[in-house]
Scaffold this motif. Structure first.
Motif, PDB file in Angstrom:
ATOM      1  N   ASN A 163      -4.533  -1.124  -9.192  1.00 38.41           N
ATOM      2  CA  ASN A 163      -3.169  -0.761  -9.453  1.00 38.41           C
ATOM      3  C   ASN A 163      -2.134  -1.301  -8.597  1.00 38.41           C
ATOM      4  N   ALA A 164      -2.577  -1.695  -6.626  1.00 37.56           N
ATOM      5  CA  ALA A 164      -2.125  -2.085  -5.477  1.00 37.56           C
ATOM      6  C   ALA A 164      -1.214  -3.206  -5.553  1.00 37.56           C
ATOM      7  N   GLY A 165       0.172  -3.244  -5.130  1.00 31.83           N
ATOM      8  CA  GLY A 165       0.725  -3.955  -5.231  1.00 31.83           C
ATOM      9  C   GLY A 165       1.690  -4.296  -6.896  1.00 31.83           C
ATOM     10  N   VAL A 166       1.638  -3.317  -7.696  1.00 30.47           N
ATOM     11  CA  VAL A 166       2.261  -3.651  -9.064  1.00 30.47           C
ATOM     12  C   VAL A 166       3.006  -2.267  -8.934  1.00 30.47           C
ATOM     13  N   SER A 167       2.261  -1.004  -8.268  1.00 36.35           N
ATOM     14  CA  SER A 167       2.446   0.471  -8.766  1.00 36.35           C
ATOM     15  C   SER A 167       3.719   0.617  -7.193  1.00 36.35           C
ATOM     16  N   GLU A 168       4.892   1.231  -7.492  1.00 33.14           N
ATOM     17  CA  GLU A 168       5.657   1.314  -6.214  1.00 33.14           C
ATOM     18  C   GLU A 168       5.628   2.879  -6.095  1.00 33.14           C
ATOM     19  N   TYR A 169       4.530   3.084  -6.233  1.00 30.55           N
ATOM     20  CA  TYR A 169       4.519   4.710  -5.161  1.00 30.55           C
ATOM     21  C   TYR A 169       2.454   4.825  -5.079  1.00 30.55           C
ATOM     22  N   TYR A 170       2.740   5.294  -3.544  1.00 30.12           N
ATOM     23  CA  TYR A 170       1.411   5.112  -3.541  1.00 30.12           C
ATOM     24  C   TYR A 170       1.228   6.939  -2.395  1.00 30.12           C
ATOM     25  N   THR A 171      -0.052   7.881  -3.338  1.00 30.89           N
ATOM     26  CA  THR A 171       0.274   8.853  -3.145  1.00 30.89           C
ATOM     27  C   THR A 171      -1.516   8.164  -1.323  1.00 30.89           C
ATOM     28  N   VAL A 172      -1.283   8.965  -0.272  1.00 29.57           N
ATOM     29  CA  VAL A 172      -1.837   8.162   0.440  1.00 29.57           C
ATOM     30  C   VAL A 172      -2.705   9.292   1.724  1.00 29.57           C
ATOM     31  N   LEU A 173      -3.946   9.469   1.199  1.00 26.26           N
ATOM     32  CA  LEU A 173      -4.978   9.927   2.398  1.00 26.26           C
ATOM     33  C   LEU A 173      -4.838   9.669   4.601  1.00 26.26           C
ATOM     34  N   VAL A 190       3.903   7.330  -0.390  1.00 22.76           N
ATOM     35  CA  VAL A 190       4.330   5.884   0.208  1.00 22.76           C
ATOM     36  C   VAL A 190       5.263   5.097  -0.841  1.00 22.76           C
ATOM     37  N   GLU A 191       6.044   4.262  -0.574  1.00 27.44           N
ATOM     38  CA  GLU A 191       6.692   3.486  -0.749  1.00 27.44           C
ATOM     39  C   GLU A 191       6.188   1.698  -0.995  1.00 27.44           C
ATOM     40  N   LYS A 192       5.997   1.140  -1.866  1.00 29.39           N
ATOM     41  CA  LYS A 192       5.263  -0.041  -1.662  1.00 29.39           C
ATOM     42  C   LYS A 192       6.890  -0.621  -0.804  1.00 29.39           C
ATOM     43  N   SER A 193       8.093  -0.446  -0.508  1.00 30.38           N
ATOM     44  CA  SER A 193       9.369  -0.954  -0.522  1.00 30.38           C
ATOM     45  C   SER A 193       9.501  -0.291   1.149  1.00 30.38           C
ATOM     46  N   ASP A 194       8.172   0.363   1.422  1.00 30.97           N
ATOM     47  CA  ASP A 194       7.904   0.810   3.182  1.00 30.97           C
ATOM     48  C   ASP A 194       8.057  -0.362   4.135  1.00 30.97           C
ATOM     49  N   PRO A 195       8.281  -0.454   4.665  1.00 30.50           N
ATOM     50  CA  PRO A 195       8.563  -1.548   6.339  1.00 30.50           C
ATOM     51  C   PRO A 195       7.513  -1.528   6.741  1.00 30.50           C
ATOM     52  N   GLY A 196       6.481  -2.304   6.889  1.00 31.41           N
ATOM     53  CA  GLY A 196       4.066  -1.237   7.568  1.00 31.41           C
ATOM     54  C   GLY A 196       3.745  -1.951   6.092  1.00 31.41           C
ATOM     55  N   VAL A 197       4.217  -1.934   5.275  1.00 33.61           N
ATOM     56  CA  VAL A 197       3.348  -1.544   3.692  1.00 33.61           C
ATOM     57  C   VAL A 197       3.291  -3.128   3.161  1.00 33.61           C
ATOM     58  N   SER A 198       2.109  -3.443   3.351  1.00 32.20           N
ATOM     59  CA  SER A 198       1.267  -4.951   2.539  1.00 32.20           C
ATOM     60  C   SER A 198       0.296  -4.892   1.860  1.00 32.20           C
ATOM     61  N   PHE A 199      -0.284  -5.718   1.490  1.00 35.03           N
ATOM     62  CA  PHE A 199      -1.703  -5.760   0.272  1.00 35.03           C
ATOM     63  C   PHE A 199      -2.487  -6.797   0.746  1.00 35.03           C
ATOM     64  N   GLY A 200      -4.036  -6.644   0.301  1.00 33.49           N
ATOM     65  CA  GLY A 200      -4.639  -7.792   0.416  1.00 33.49           C
ATOM     66  C   GLY A 200      -4.713  -8.576  -0.735  1.00 33.49           C
ATOM     67  N   ALA A 201      -5.789  -9.960  -1.096  1.00 30.39           N
ATOM     68  CA  ALA A 201      -5.689 -10.217  -2.079  1.00 30.39           C
ATOM     69  C   ALA A 201      -6.389  -9.765  -3.243  1.00 30.39           C
ATOM     70  N   PRO A 202      -6.504  -9.515  -4.062  1.00 30.99           N
ATOM     71  CA  PRO A 202      -6.691  -9.219  -5.570  1.00 30.99           C
ATOM     72  C   PRO A 202      -8.412  -9.498  -5.342  1.00 30.99           C
ATOM     73  N   THR A 213      -6.784  -4.571  -7.934  1.00 29.33           N
ATOM     74  CA  THR A 213      -7.379  -3.534  -6.967  1.00 29.33           C
ATOM     75  C   THR A 213      -7.779  -4.267  -6.275  1.00 29.33           C
ATOM     76  N   ARG A 214      -6.994  -3.558  -4.628  1.00 31.50           N
ATOM     77  CA  ARG A 214      -6.623  -4.705  -3.446  1.00 31.50           C
ATOM     78  C   ARG A 214      -6.671  -3.357  -2.189  1.00 31.50           C
ATOM     79  N   GLU A 215      -6.779  -4.043  -1.423  1.00 29.92           N
ATOM     80  CA  GLU A 215      -6.267  -3.153   0.254  1.00 29.92           C
ATOM     81  C   GLU A 215      -5.045  -3.545   0.276  1.00 29.92           C
ATOM     82  N   VAL A 216      -4.818  -1.739   0.971  1.00 35.72           N
ATOM     83  CA  VAL A 216      -3.509  -1.414   1.095  1.00 35.72           C
ATOM     84  C   VAL A 216      -3.570  -1.399   2.376  1.00 35.72           C
TER      85      VAL A 216
END
Length: 390
Positions: A163-173, A190-202, A213-216
């Motif tokens: 659900n990457a790209g859909v979710s607003e919030y991410y628990t990042v290890l 980490v929040e989706k809107s944080d500068p520097g956050v982007s996603f790969g292609a599905p 399912t995407r890369e973060v």
């Protein structure tokens, strides 16, 4: 000797939850399942229907505005949704996976901030553990978090994020001290809107096509210090405790898709005529259906037993969570494959949902720890004497 034995079954409340979820799943999720799979699009109809009834994240405690569902009730929600669409069942499942580290390790402020938002439907929660070079060997992760004043700066790539790209919030290890191995890993929100956050292609996947399912990508993502979950260096501990609980939800998902496939196989077998009678009259097919039903019920009972241990936090949860996930997912793959066989050529076509269910079932043997890893976990637990007092 007394014959007044306790009855083991669902409470009236749990039965009511099952009925409510089944009704919304059949009315508002099932009609879109084939289209969602065909178009590989997010099941927005399911998300809206689940959110309207507080089933999108039922595990969130009432004190944060959630439904306060126990572990078994949460499994029932996931099972009933997976019965019609596995992709949609990942909405409540991943919301629990992503937010549980906050519940397990977080202080009151971070719980109040993010669990309240999750319960209100402001945004979903994803879980960022795996990386391109760190799958089963999660300790080998390379994502780094460096303290800078009161902030943290994160750099790295997370892979296979549901659900990457859909979710607003991410628990990042992320690694905060590379000299300490697992004790040098910390957890952050980490929040989706944080500068520097982007996603790969599905990813183009075999199944669960409705769940992206995407890369973060984390490119010098600066977050405030209060986004640290719990204590520095305990992130891996929180992550592993989370999986002990959420492997039970994958077991529930596997039970759901297996039951859905069995439902279709039973209906078809009673309608399909060959040699002048329904194919359900043939003993060979009856034996196949009997084995399918027996294994689905065994998986269900093991899953519910594991859910009870999850709710209580029993010492043997690690074994039971791994066992339930492993057994139920193996059953799901076997039952969905056999259900396709019951329908013959029809089962192999997209005119019926069985081929989709078979494709969707496969992932339950892989994510949240492959079944080979689950067997390692179980063996270590057995060798440590986890069953000694049973």
């Amino acid at each position: 000797m007394s014959t007044d034995f306790p009855l083991y079954g669902l409470s009236e409340e749990h039965q009511a939850i099952r009925a409510a979820v089944r009704a919304v799943a059949e009315a508002k999720i099932a009609p879109y399942a084939a289209e969602v799979d065909e178009q590989a699009r997010y099941p927005q109809e399911a998300a809206d229907a689940l959110r309207a009834l507080d089933f999108h994240a039922p595990h969130v405690p009432e004190e944060y505005g959630g439904a306060g569902a126990d572990a078994l009730a949460t499994c029932l929600v996931i099972e009933e949704v997976a019965r019609v669409d596995v992709s949609a069942s990942l909405i409540p499942a991943v919301n629990k996976l992503g937010s549980l580290p906050v519940q397990i390790g977080g202080g009151e402020q971070i719980k109040k901030t993010y669990l309240t938002r999750l319960a209100a439907g402001v945004g979903g929660f994803s879980y960022c553990l795996s990386e391109p070079e760190a799958g089963s060997d999660a300790v080998a992760m390379r994502t780094r978090a460096v303290r800078d004043g009161d902030d943290w700066v994160l750099d790295g790539t997370k892979r296979w994020i549901t659900n990457a790209g859909v979710s607003e919030y991410y628990t990042v290890l992320a690694v905060t001290d590379p000299t300490q191995r697992s004790r040098g890993i910390s957890a952050f929100v980490v929040e989706k809107s944080d500068p520097g956050v982007s996603f790969g292609a599905p990813e183009k996947k075999l199944g669960i096509k409705g769940s992206p399912t995407r890369e973060v990508y984390l490119d010098r993502v600066r977050i405030p210090g209060d986004r640290l979950i719990g204590e520095v260096g305990r992130g891996f501990e929180y992550a592993m405790k989370t999986l002990d609980h959420t492997r039970v939800t994958i077991a529930a998902q596997a039970v759901g898709v297996a039951q859905g496939a069995l439902d279709h196989a039973l209906a078809y077998a009673q309608e399909r005529q060959q040699f002048g009678k329904p194919i359900s009259d043939f003993q060979g097919l009856q034996f196949l259906l009997a084995d399918m039903g027996m294994k689905v019920e065994a998986a269900r009972q093991m899953t519910y037993a594991a859910a009870g241990r999850s709710e209580r936090g029993d010492a043997d949860l690690t074994f039971f969570g791994a066992a339930a996930k492993c057994f139920a997912s193996d059953v799901a793959m076997e039952v969905t494959t056999n259900a396709v066989q019951v329908l013959g050529g029809y089962g192999y076509t997209r005119d019926y949902p069985l081929e989709r269910m078979m494709r969707d079932a496969k992932i339950t043997q892989i994510y949240e720890g492959t079944n080979q890893v689950q067997r390692i976990v179980m063996a270590r637990q057995l060798l440590a004497g986890v069953q000694s007092e049973l």
